[in-house]
Write a protein that holds these residues in place. Structure first.
Motif, PDB file in Angstrom:
ATOM      1  N   UNK A  47     -20.335  -0.636 -14.190  1.00 52.57           N
ATOM      2  CA  UNK A  47     -19.302   0.153 -14.868  1.00 52.57           C
ATOM      3  C   UNK A  47     -18.622   1.070 -13.852  1.00 52.57           C
ATOM      4  N   UNK A  48     -17.599   0.546 -13.230  1.00 52.70           N
ATOM      5  CA  UNK A  48     -16.813   1.283 -12.249  1.00 52.70           C
ATOM      6  C   UNK A  48     -17.727   1.888 -11.176  1.00 52.70           C
ATOM      7  N   UNK A  49     -18.411   0.998 -10.458  1.00 53.00           N
ATOM      8  CA  UNK A  49     -19.346   1.394  -9.411  1.00 53.00           C
ATOM      9  C   UNK A  49     -18.630   1.338  -8.059  1.00 53.00           C
ATOM     10  N   UNK A  50     -18.747   2.401  -7.268  1.00 54.38           N
ATOM     11  CA  UNK A  50     -18.085   2.449  -5.960  1.00 54.38           C
ATOM     12  C   UNK A  50     -19.003   1.901  -4.876  1.00 54.38           C
ATOM     13  N   UNK A  51     -18.395   1.284  -3.857  1.00 52.38           N
ATOM     14  CA  UNK A  51     -19.131   0.689  -2.745  1.00 52.38           C
ATOM     15  C   UNK A  51     -18.404   0.999  -1.434  1.00 52.38           C
ATOM     16  N   UNK A  52     -19.177   1.078  -0.371  1.00 53.07           N
ATOM     17  CA  UNK A  52     -18.619   1.318   0.971  1.00 53.07           C
ATOM     18  C   UNK A  52     -19.177   0.276   1.933  1.00 53.07           C
ATOM     19  N   UNK A  53     -18.897  -0.979   1.641  1.00 50.97           N
ATOM     20  CA  UNK A  53     -19.488  -2.060   2.422  1.00 50.97           C
ATOM     21  C   UNK A  53     -18.478  -3.121   2.859  1.00 50.97           C
ATOM     22  N   UNK A  54     -17.199  -2.849   2.679  1.00 49.50           N
ATOM     23  CA  UNK A  54     -16.162  -3.832   2.983  1.00 49.50           C
ATOM     24  C   UNK A  54     -15.270  -3.283   4.086  1.00 49.50           C
ATOM     25  N   UNK A  55     -14.916  -4.122   5.049  1.00 54.86           N
ATOM     26  CA  UNK A  55     -14.130  -3.674   6.204  1.00 54.86           C
ATOM     27  C   UNK A  55     -13.025  -4.676   6.525  1.00 54.86           C
TER      28      UNK A  55
END
Length: 487
Positions: A454-462
């Motif tokens: 449910x609208x989860x943020x991620x910092x794994x894409x570059x």
């Protein structure tokens, strides 16, 4: 709801793999840097009927009209950040006029009766006893709270003329559903009513309506006073044209020459095409924006309506959309179709709170009960929180992608959905003069249609050169924000 343990492990593994240079995408879309499908005006919501029931709830105003995280029903929920509010001018009152009283449909749902400010035909002066500006306080309060939280665009709309202007005194429609129900001698009075509210709101509510819409699905044949459950009125096209002319005159007379007229809020894209073609040149000149409802869903000639609007130099809104699919799948399908073919510059949801899957939050406007946040709410957050007013809508390059560009921040927003099997999706920005910075982080957010994330943020894409890719489980909707992009 959480994914099963094995599913979570596979999903985590896939997300890790998505950052590896050797990963290959299963599908690729190339984002256009040269298209311009309009400057975005915002996402929004109509205030009737839910705001007339829950207009004193500040937490709901936070959820719908801010982007801050708000505690609701035991959860921390991200605000949708709507910037558009449509305010409904009601048609109902309980008074009698020389022995005449409003006729109520036996199937009328009480919460769908909205109080009229104009009580009788004795006087058109807003300071006279013929007017009561104290009614409809909750809807008006939500309008004020929306503005306080950042809403910038307001529209005044009507579902039906005030009851005493109607032929059968029933604001749910004529007795056969297909006949005009506005008395001919009240064609101008309907315009007077709306123009007076617009003038009063600017002077006393601190709200300036950008536009006024005098009709709601006027060509449809279901506005039957004998069976109706809500306010509604049929207007044939020639009557619409007359009222539009009257409305323009009444607005001008009150110093509201800059207030736009929108029309005609038809139920489907195809009806909107037919109405526009038959309004006549005098009326179409006075209409600044075409409003259409999205109830034709996957059908209808969105592209034809866009061509008519752009050819006439008119703005185009999807001013009302709703359905009973709480999973969010239908909402995404139709948003993607609208962005791809209709090219509206605004998109407005109908009932923010309702039952049967219609609401973004489950609730009962008659029993005044509030329930859970729908998965559809989080799906809409993928679009509404990121595609913001002032952005330029671009061609996303595929039927599963939406793209918007912020020229001030040099930021590209991409929203994409995957209805196929679990796979990688690749996004090619090579057409941009500056496609971001290779190696730079591309923040992403995920919602799973139906249940799950449910609208989860991620910092794994570059970024990798002029491209980036991400793993999409089947049914995932993801949003990406790419920095340092130039057209």
């Amino acid at each position: 709801m959480k994914l099963s343990t094995s599913r979570e492990w596979l999903f985590s593994l896939a997300l890790t793999a998505a950052t590896l240079p050797s990963a290959e995408a299963d599908m690729t879309t190339t984002i256009s840097s040269s298209t311009n499908w309009g400057t975005w005006e915002g996402f929004g919501v109509s205030l009737a009927w839910w705001a007339a029931a829950f207009g004193s709830h500040s937490e709901l105003a936070d959820l719908f009209f801010s982007t801050k995280t708000t505690s609701y029903n035991g959860a921390q929920v991200p605000g949708l950040g709507f910037t558009i509010a449509r305010y409904n001018a009601g048609a109902c009152s309980s008074n009698t006029i020389n022995g005449s009283a409003m006729v109520v449909s036996p199937k009328m749902i009480p919460s769908r009766q909205v109080d009229s400010y104009w009580l009788d035909w004795q006087s058109s002066s807003p300071s006279s006893s013929s007017w009561n500006w104290n009614v409809d306080a909750k809807q008006r309060n939500m309008l004020s709270m929306a503005k306080a939280r950042g809403a910038t665009t307001f529209e005044l709309f009507s579902n039906s003329p005030t009851w005493w202007m109607c032929i059968n005194h029933n604001p749910s429609g004529s007795n056969d559903g297909t006949s005009n129900n506005l008395q001919s001698w009240n064609y101008d009075q309907h315009a007077v009513y709306l123009a007076t509210i617009a003038q009063y709101a600017a002077a006393h509510w601190g709200v300036t309506f950008q536009s006024v819409e005098a009709f709601n699905e006027p060509s449809s044949g279901w506005w039957n006073g004998l069976t109706g459950t809500q306010e509604g009125c049929h207007f044939d096209v020639s009557t619409q044209a007359t009222v539009i002319g009257n409305l323009r005159s009444e607005l001008n007379r009150r110093g509201l020459g800059s207030t736009l007229i929108a029309s005609s809020d038809e139920n489907t894209y195809d009806l909107a095409i037919s109405t526009w073609k038959n309004l006549g040149s005098a009326a179409t000149r006075q209409v600044a924006r075409i409003n259409v409802h999205g109830y034709q869903y996957g059908q209808g000639r969105r592209d034809t309506l866009y061509s008519l609007a752009s050819g006439a130099g008119k703005r185009l809104w999807n001013s009302e959309y709703g359905e009973s699919d709480a999973t969010g799948r239908s909402l995404v399908d139709n948003l993607l179709l609208d962005f791809r073919w209709l090219h509206p510059t605004a998109w407005v949801y109908w009932q923010a709170i309702d039952g049967g899957g219609w609401g973004l939050i489950d609730g009962d406007n008659d029993k005044l009960t509030l329930g859970a946040v729908s998965q559809k709410y989080y799906v809409l957050a993928q679009f509404a929180r990121h595609i913001r007013p002032g952005m330029q809508i671009l061609d996303g390059g595929s039927n599963y992608t939406v793209a918007a560009y912020d020229s001030n921040a040099h930021k590209l927003v991409i929203v994409a959905a995957n209805w196929g099997p679990d796979q990688y999706l690749n996004f090619d920005l090579s057409h941009f003069s500056k496609p971001g910075v290779s190696g730079a982080l591309v923040p992403r957010w995920t919602t799973q249609v139906g249940s799950g994330a449910q609208y989860v943020s991620h910092s794994d894409t570059h970024m990798s050169g002029s491209k980036f890719w991400s793993y999409f489980p089947s049914g995932a909707v993801q949003t990406f924000e790419v920095a340092n992009v130039s057209l």
